[in-house]
Design a protein around this motif. Structure first.
Motif, PDB file in Angstrom:
ATOM      1  N   ILE A   1       0.842  -1.197   0.000  1.00  0.00           N
ATOM      2  CA  ILE A   1       0.000   0.000   0.000  1.00  0.00           C
ATOM      3  C   ILE A   1       0.882   1.252   0.000  1.00  0.00           C
ATOM      4  CG2 ILE A   1      -1.676   1.323   1.334  1.00  0.00           C
ATOM      5  CD1 ILE A   1      -2.796  -1.287   2.364  1.00  0.00           C
ATOM      6  N   GLN A   2       1.947   1.204   0.807  1.00  0.00           N
ATOM      7  CA  GLN A   2       2.821   2.379   0.882  1.00  0.00           C
ATOM      8  C   GLN A   2       3.398   2.722  -0.486  1.00  0.00           C
ATOM      9  OE1 GLN A   2       2.388   0.478   3.522  1.00  0.00           O
ATOM     10  NE2 GLN A   2       1.760   2.169   4.865  1.00  0.00           N
TER      11      GLN A   2
ATOM     12  N   GLU B   1      -1.413   5.130 -10.514  1.00  0.00           N
ATOM     13  CA  GLU B   1      -2.283   5.712  -9.489  1.00  0.00           C
ATOM     14  C   GLU B   1      -3.045   4.605  -8.775  1.00  0.00           C
ATOM     15  OE1 GLU B   1      -4.127   9.840  -9.653  1.00  0.00           O
ATOM     16  OE2 GLU B   1      -5.844   8.585 -10.153  1.00  0.00           O
ATOM     17  N   TYR B   2      -3.275   4.848  -7.498  1.00  0.00           N
ATOM     18  CA  TYR B   2      -4.021   3.903  -6.653  1.00  0.00           C
ATOM     19  C   TYR B   2      -5.159   4.683  -6.016  1.00  0.00           C
ATOM     20  CZ  TYR B   2      -4.840   0.881  -2.516  1.00  0.00           C
ATOM     21  OH  TYR B   2      -5.396   0.092  -1.536  1.00  0.00           O
ATOM     22  N   SER B   3      -6.353   4.135  -6.082  1.00  0.00           N
ATOM     23  CA  SER B   3      -7.486   4.886  -5.541  1.00  0.00           C
ATOM     24  C   SER B   3      -8.472   3.937  -4.877  1.00  0.00           C
ATOM     25  CB  SER B   3      -8.194   5.669  -6.657  1.00  0.00           C
ATOM     26  OG  SER B   3      -8.574   4.798  -7.701  1.00  0.00           O
TER      27      SER B   3
ATOM     28  N   GLY C   1      -2.259  10.199   4.551  1.00  0.00           N
ATOM     29  CA  GLY C   1      -2.314   9.342   3.365  1.00  0.00           C
ATOM     30  C   GLY C   1      -3.709   8.825   3.070  1.00  0.00           C
ATOM     31  N   CYS C   2      -4.711   9.458   3.669  1.00  0.00           N
ATOM     32  CA  CYS C   2      -6.099   9.002   3.489  1.00  0.00           C
ATOM     33  C   CYS C   2      -6.573   9.268   2.063  1.00  0.00           C
ATOM     34  CB  CYS C   2      -6.993   9.740   4.499  1.00  0.00           C
ATOM     35  SG  CYS C   2      -8.755   9.522   4.221  1.00  0.00           S
ATOM     36  N   VAL C   3      -7.207   8.266   1.435  1.00  0.00           N
ATOM     37  CA  VAL C   3      -7.716   8.463   0.079  1.00  0.00           C
ATOM     38  C   VAL C   3      -9.201   8.838   0.077  1.00  0.00           C
ATOM     39  CG1 VAL C   3      -5.976   7.070  -1.094  1.00  0.00           C
ATOM     40  CG2 VAL C   3      -8.037   5.968  -0.226  1.00  0.00           C
ATOM     41  N   GLU C   4      -9.746   9.090   1.273  1.00  0.00           N
ATOM     42  CA  GLU C   4     -11.078   9.687   1.426  1.00  0.00           C
ATOM     43  C   GLU C   4     -12.223   8.826   0.892  1.00  0.00           C
ATOM     44  OE1 GLU C   4     -10.829  13.818   0.008  1.00  0.00           O
ATOM     45  OE2 GLU C   4      -8.733  13.779   0.630  1.00  0.00           O
TER      46      GLU C   4
ATOM     47  N   HIS D   1      -4.281   2.087   4.660  1.00  0.00           N
ATOM     48  CA  HIS D   1      -3.585   1.756   5.899  1.00  0.00           C
ATOM     49  C   HIS D   1      -3.379   2.993   6.783  1.00  0.00           C
ATOM     50  CE1 HIS D   1      -1.595  -0.962   8.533  1.00  0.00           C
ATOM     51  NE2 HIS D   1      -0.435  -0.363   8.469  1.00  0.00           N
ATOM     52  N   VAL D   2      -4.456   3.729   6.940  1.00  0.00           N
ATOM     53  CA  VAL D   2      -4.412   4.947   7.748  1.00  0.00           C
ATOM     54  C   VAL D   2      -4.295   4.604   9.240  1.00  0.00           C
ATOM     55  CG1 VAL D   2      -5.877   6.872   8.566  1.00  0.00           C
ATOM     56  CG2 VAL D   2      -5.590   6.456   6.096  1.00  0.00           C
ATOM     57  N   TYR D   3      -4.905   3.478   9.628  1.00  0.00           N
ATOM     58  CA  TYR D   3      -5.001   3.157  11.058  1.00  0.00           C
ATOM     59  C   TYR D   3      -3.989   2.090  11.450  1.00  0.00           C
ATOM     60  CZ  TYR D   3      -9.287   5.709  10.400  1.00  0.00           C
ATOM     61  OH  TYR D   3     -10.181   6.684  10.077  1.00  0.00           O
TER      62      TYR D   3
END
Lengths: 93, 432
Positions: A3-4, B277-279, A61-64, A44-46
């Motif tokens: 994810i990072q 891009e990753y979303s 790094g939140c993608v909302e 992986h915000v948490y």
């Protein structure tokens, strides 16, 4: 890819203040041994901080997507939109 | 800002922009507030946009809009860990004008759409998050509060096109947020690949595109779908599953995505590609019964905020556009009649009921529940079909009569025929 690695590809304009809040840390500590949010969040915000005995929130790094708000079985996450212009800015979408 | 507009729209996605276009053309003084740096910067979709609904608003838009590829082939893959039973349809007719659908990338398409709406006379302000609604003492909505100094904006009608994370819709008292079984989380990668490679691997002519929806093992037993769509010089590759299943699976969605990437049928198609891009996006999939109340005095809710997506047919942007258009039309009537109470705004829901938007959602109202309660469709049947097809296509020295008997025996062992008949009947009842 982790994810990072993937989050490095996205463009973020991180605010100084968080838009995500754990409402009651005691709920995470005593009622939620599975710590679901540390697993299902796609960014992986948490993360569980074993020393401090609480969830750390890496809001930068939140993608909302909003999944944490509805996915926490205890509804223990307060989710706000980042302030205008802040947060993830997709270039593909 | 403390200003006054006829209509304020929250969100410059497909729903908000469609409403804005109708209103601006109708001569209304309309403001659209968008929290991203530019329209589309916060928006994500799988990538398929149907032509028809936007064509009504912007005739022939695809000839100048930044679309990716015109779809000529659409596929379903029923997958097991190492196999896939595939079916699909291809026709060059879909490449004829007007096309059926195409792939688009939101961050490229939406700015173009927004420009059209601005040209029609709407005011667009970006980098502005709306944090609250303004109610008058009778409880009707009369404006919004933008999260900036002096951010109050007053309007006769407020349209919420705020997307699936509909915090304002909730603040208005119209919704209690989605339950875990009313939404899916999809994660997506945009993977860069040279144009020729895409056309070779998917067997496409220049400019033509293909779609693949992946069922069965693609989602590791969870209710959902994987997808692979061709763009001009990239592919959109992702997987979406019901939030409830994801949360209790203990799996990370990225893990699910990486797992699907390793499937032999997928791996070769994206090989050598570079992820750019990753979303992630939540998709409201609760169907008709899960939709929020759609209006109150001074307020209408459109698009994802109103839960208007059709998961079975991977439609969403087109429903958003239709709901935005109708809300825009009703707002114009409210302005003309000088009455933006529920008495006029209820026409929005009435008209939406008469369109494919709510008719389709009604049709599939129980689909999610059905597949949730009958996991055999996504688990056992792909496995069974795979075994049947393998037997059918494997040539050994078995005479065909015996082979046929063997296949029937195989099927009956795994699932009695009456059970299969019952499954098909109940599926037909649920979604047919």
């Amino acid at each position: 890819m982790t994810i990072q690695d993937k989050l490095y590809l996205d463009r973020f304009n991180a605010d100084k203040q968080s838009h995500l809040f754990i409402i009651d840390p005691d709920v995470c500590l005593y009622q939620c041994p599975e710590q679901y949010c540390t697993k299902f969040c796609p960014a992986h915000v948490y993360e569980w901080d074993a020393e401090a005995q609480k969830i750390l929130v890496g809001y930068e790094g939140c993608v909302e997507c909003g999944t944490c708000r509805i996915g926490c079985p205890f509804r223990n996450i307060k989710w706000l939109n980042p302030r205008g212009g802040y947060g993830v800015q997709y270039r593909q979408g | 800002m403390a200003e006054r507009f006829d209509v304020v729209i929250v969100g410059a996605g497909p729903a908000g922009l469609s409403a804005g276009l109708v209103l601006a053309r109708g001569g209304a003084n309309v403001l659209i507030l968008e929290r991203g740096e530019y329209p589309g910067s916060k928006n994500v979709m799988g990538g398929v946009l149907y032509r028809h609904q936007l064509d009504e608003l912007l005739p022939g838009f695809w000839r100048e809009a930044p679309i990716e590829r015109t779809i000529v082939e659409q596929n379903y893959w029923l997958m097991t860990p190492d196999s896939a039973v595939t079916f699909g349809y291809r026709t060059p007719r879909w490449a004829d004008d007007p096309p059926n659908n195409f792939t688009v990338l939101r961050a490229k398409f939406d700015p173009w759409f927004a420009k059209k709406v601005e040209e029609a006379g709407a005011t667009l302000i970006t980098r502005t998050t709306v944090v609250d609604l303004i109610h008058d003492d009778r409880g009707r909505v009369v404006g919004v509060v933008a999260g900036r100094p002096e951010g109050e904006v007053y309007a006769d009608v407020v349209i919420l096109a705020e997307g699936v994370n509909n915090l304002l819709t909730q603040k208005a008292g119209l919704h209690d947020d989605w339950k875990m079984n009313e939404a899916a989380l999809a994660v997506k990668e945009v993977i860069e690949l040279p144009r020729e490679k895409i056309e070779d691997r998917f067997g496409l002519e220049p400019g033509q595109g293909a779609t693949v929806e992946m069922l069965g093992d693609a989602t590791a037993g969870m209710l959902g779908m994987g997808f692979l769509y061709t763009n001009k010089e990239s592919v959109s590759f992702g997987v979406g599953v019901l939030v409830k299943h994801l949360v209790y699976s203990g799996m990370n969605p990225n893990q699910l995505l990486e797992r699907l990437k390793q499937h032999p049928k997928v791996r070769k198609l994206i090989e050598g590609g570079k992820v750019i891009e990753y979303s992630a996006k939540l998709i409201p999939e609760g169907g008709y019964k899960a939709i929020p109340r759609l209006f109150k005095d001074g307020l209408m809710v459109v698009g994802d905020a109103a839960g208007l997506t059709n998961a079975i047919h991977r439609e969403g942007s087109n429903l958003a556009m239709t709901s935005g258009r109708i809300a825009g039309e009703v707002a114009l009537e409210a302005l003309a009649e000088g009455d933006s109470s529920s008495r006029v705004l209820c026409r929005y829901q009435q008209r939406l009921e008469e369109t494919y938007v709510l008719k389709d959602l009604k049709k599939y109202n129980h689909a999610n529940e059905f597949f949730d309660e009958n996991p055999q469709f996504l688990r056992d049947y792909p496995e069974l079909l795979s075994r049947v097809m393998r037997e059918f296509f494997t040539v050994d020295s078995t005479p065909k009569w015996d082979k046929q008997a063997k296949i029937i025996r195989m099927v009956r062992q795994q699932r009695p025929l009456w059970r299969i008949a019952y499954d098909l009947y109940s599926m037909w009842r649920a979604i047919g």
